[in-house]
Write a protein that holds these residues in place. Sequence first.
Motif, PDB file in Angstrom:
ATOM      1  N   LEU A  43     -22.911  68.750  76.667  1.00  0.00           N
ATOM      2  CA  LEU A  43     -23.989  68.360  75.754  1.00  0.00           C
ATOM      3  C   LEU A  43     -25.112  69.392  75.735  1.00  0.00           C
ATOM      4  O   LEU A  43     -25.445  69.987  76.745  1.00  0.00           O
ATOM      5  N   LEU A  69     -16.983  58.847  74.838  1.00  0.00           N
ATOM      6  CA  LEU A  69     -16.806  60.160  74.215  1.00  0.00           C
ATOM      7  C   LEU A  69     -17.552  61.259  74.985  1.00  0.00           C
ATOM      8  O   LEU A  69     -17.801  62.341  74.454  1.00  0.00           O
ATOM      9  N   LEU A  98     -23.734  63.892  71.645  1.00  0.00           N
ATOM     10  CA  LEU A  98     -22.285  63.932  71.776  1.00  0.00           C
ATOM     11  C   LEU A  98     -21.838  65.382  71.842  1.00  0.00           C
ATOM     12  O   LEU A  98     -22.514  66.268  71.292  1.00  0.00           O
ATOM     13  N   VAL A 131     -20.484  55.915  73.140  1.00  0.00           N
ATOM     14  CA  VAL A 131     -21.027  57.228  73.498  1.00  0.00           C
ATOM     15  C   VAL A 131     -20.495  57.661  74.863  1.00  0.00           C
ATOM     16  O   VAL A 131     -20.057  58.810  75.045  1.00  0.00           O
ATOM     17  N   GLY A 148     -20.626  61.408  75.925  1.00  0.00           N
ATOM     18  CA  GLY A 148     -21.943  61.679  75.375  1.00  0.00           C
ATOM     19  C   GLY A 148     -23.059  61.223  76.295  1.00  0.00           C
ATOM     20  O   GLY A 148     -22.839  60.864  77.445  1.00  0.00           O
ATOM     21  N   PHE A 198     -17.243  59.710  66.516  1.00  0.00           N
ATOM     22  CA  PHE A 198     -18.241  58.693  66.840  1.00  0.00           C
ATOM     23  C   PHE A 198     -18.707  57.974  65.581  1.00  0.00           C
ATOM     24  O   PHE A 198     -18.777  56.745  65.535  1.00  0.00           O
TER      25      PHE A 198
END
Lengths: 470, 470
Positions: free
Chosen positions: B184, A418, A350, A415, A420, A358
Amino acid sequence: MLNGVTPEFENRLRGLVDAAAFRADTAPYFTEPRGRWQGQGLVVAPADTIAVAAVVTACAQARVAIVPYSGGTGLVGGQIMEDGPAPVVLSLERLTKIRAVYPSENVLVCEAGVILAHVQQAAEDVDRLFPLSLASEGSARIGGLLATNAGGVNVLRYGNARALCLGLEVVRPDGTIWHGLTRLRKDNTGYDLRNLMIGAEGTLGIITAAALRLVPRPVQIGAALLAVPSPQAALDLLAMAGAQIGDGLSAFELMHRQGLDFLAEVGPEVRQPFETIPAWSVLIDLGLPASGDPDAALERLFADAFDAGLVSDGVIARSAAQRQALWDIRENIPEANRRIGSIASHDIALPLSAVPDFIAQAEVALRALGDMRINCFGHLGDGNLHYNIFPAKDRARGADDALRPAVQKMIHDLVAALDGSVSAEHGIGRAKVGDLQLYGDPAKLAMLRAIKDALDPQGIMNPGVILPQR
Amino acid sequence: MLNGVTPEFENRLRGLVDAAAFRADTAPYFTEPRGRWQGQGLVVAPADTIAVAAVVTACAQARVAIVPYSGGTGLVGGQIMEDGPAPVVLSLERLTKIRAVYPSENVLVCEAGVILAHVQQAAEDVDRLFPLSLASEGSARIGGLLATNAGGVNVLRYGNARALCLGLEVVRPDGTIWHGLTRLRKDNTGYDLRNLMIGAEGTLGIITAAALRLVPRPVQIGAALLAVPSPQAALDLLAMAGAQIGDGLSAFELMHRQGLDFLAEVGPEVRQPFETIPAWSVLIDLGLPASGDPDAALERLFADAFDAGLVSDGVIARSAAQRQALWDIRENIPEANRRIGSIASHDIALPLSAVPDFIAQAEVALRALGDMRINCFGHLGDGNLHYNIFPAKDRARGADDALRPAVQKMIHDLVAALDGSVSAEHGIGRAKVGDLQLYGDPAKLAMLRAIKDALDPQGIMNPGVILPQR
């Protein structure tokens, strides 16, 4: 269409490589750490790069699939092909030469079957560090570690496997050899084939050797386990540690108390460092040059963080043994997880600032799905959580496995929402092919497919990994 | 076959993008820093990513070539297409938004036309460092810096442009947009497209935005200029500095006295730090966290290196102004070189331990070709030398340019024989396409071609760069 291995094809291979390349007991190659998939095929372990090329050439001519097999520690089924025509399982286990060490260049060149712990030892022998470090280092081999772009506990400081590799030797899907074993730090001569092969999970070729980057060995080592009131406090502590300690910060691992509870419940036995296990704790590791003072740095960090309300309790290791005892906790959590038996496990990344959101949202959403235990731990410095879900304490192992698809979908949806990643360090393998198709950007998916088709036009290299098999 | 820009095609583009996208004065886009090539085409500067995609889509439909144009500071002709049907020169100069800064994540997201110095400033504004730093930072733009995987003076510590980028937004050769702007630190979901685009020199797509990695700002800064008896001594000093100072070592630059002589001869004016200019010197830069003491570290290094016979003289900067004065020497050498006018310039990388051999052998071989002056300087910590050849002092600028092919061939042959690279940080561009074909591994060349054909099947993206135009 691919062809399966036939007795005739096996005979052909027996004419190409030595008898020692063939395995009587194939069971270890057909099982994997979590026992989720069952493999098949003809296991062949060539003795050197030339023999690998001979096997690959034969497979290419016969359109027989190849499943590269390294240490067998992968967690997403990349080393296991359950279905389809029987493949050649090409094991790297005999490619175990360390070809050369260049201490003055901080470079080590080795074959792909060398076990990670042996590379670490060879580096230490010349007073250097090979920083890749993870729970399976006693059995994972360099080829697989590179093919999956392995991460581990030192990514924060030294980067993942990709950042630790300077050059590669690769057998291409047509059996030709790419001699790319450069020891150069800079080389802007064409597209980045090295990084393309690293993380390709054996779908574009077989890595047979690598030039690895070593670093000066930090001589002043320190570690501390600090109790933090919340994941947000852990992030604030990370920022404080970065500002105070800079590059000397080697690892920053988050652990929820569930992991420590599991260790108490099923082992392996470790020394519990706190009288009362805190809800969240972080394991910090420092490595400084000779002039550094890690104890002083950790004490200052602890004092400042305590004053700021970011830590409530803590243990600073006063010896190498104490440091190891702290690391034993972290490193034994995956084994404790295996003993409990997860319903679902997730290797997610993330954006750092999204981690607390999260953790809060996932807990609420999980509760709506059923009564389960969450073991959330991982490499917070990299935004990488291992977010694993287990049956409630009174439920039998496996009793709630039917919840797995719903749990995984909920976690991965969250995920994705967000920004991620549904695979931070384990890769796609065969387990997450659907996730990549579902969450992947369409232009990205088009490029992945175009590259696969361009470099492996017959589709023989590890079919069904990363992309759906055609 | 590609088509040239026609008045009709230009009209079509005028219907797709705003009038401000078109340039009346195209001369700056058609010349390059060393004046070696002369460009052509229609210059278009779209205002945003959508407009870039519209232009690329139109070019794809009409099979018109696109030459991406960033800061125009490249040294290998990647931004200049001399021959062939008139291309669209697509300038990034209006994509100058810094979209977001995430100090707690150490991330900055900006468009590709932002000038490097502006990114550096935006990072400093939130007490962070964007470590990419090179002589042209006042005009080079992020898109081009990524497209060429730029290096510079801090690669030793922080890596090249590749290591400083987390995510990309790219307009593909068919006009579709890859939304890959991830923040990330870890993301193992498929092949490494980010690193494939970085260093592709605009031949696989156009980078329109990037998520860049920031680092904590070292607060204790130090620098020293040390005279060393030989390149081998410089390497030994590098190893000593690595062991003593660890990650705090930010830069380690080698300079031959020829560069300081050039500065004295033609300027720019700098303060010469030594009474007698030494044959070789190294500029060392340190950046430590708050608890560090760079002066003490440099004094200890100097003392130990002096005792070991690795340095004979030195200056440790005692203020930010003194440090800047030392860096002014290093950073003005390229301008002095331009004022003298080189016969041939080389941007080469070598395995670290091969550097002294190269310097010794190249000097002997050059003498056999004629009476020339050598200015050898560069990023020794990365094994990267800028090895530039100039006319003898009594010869006019350009008088010996006929020697260029023979000089380049000799140097590049020697580099190849020592397992080096003929382009360490500048890229291939159009200038070194022949070198890549000559020295490149055949399997590598086959993969480069397969990837180019797969991702740009019409061959419209920067034709003739990296690979020969078909």
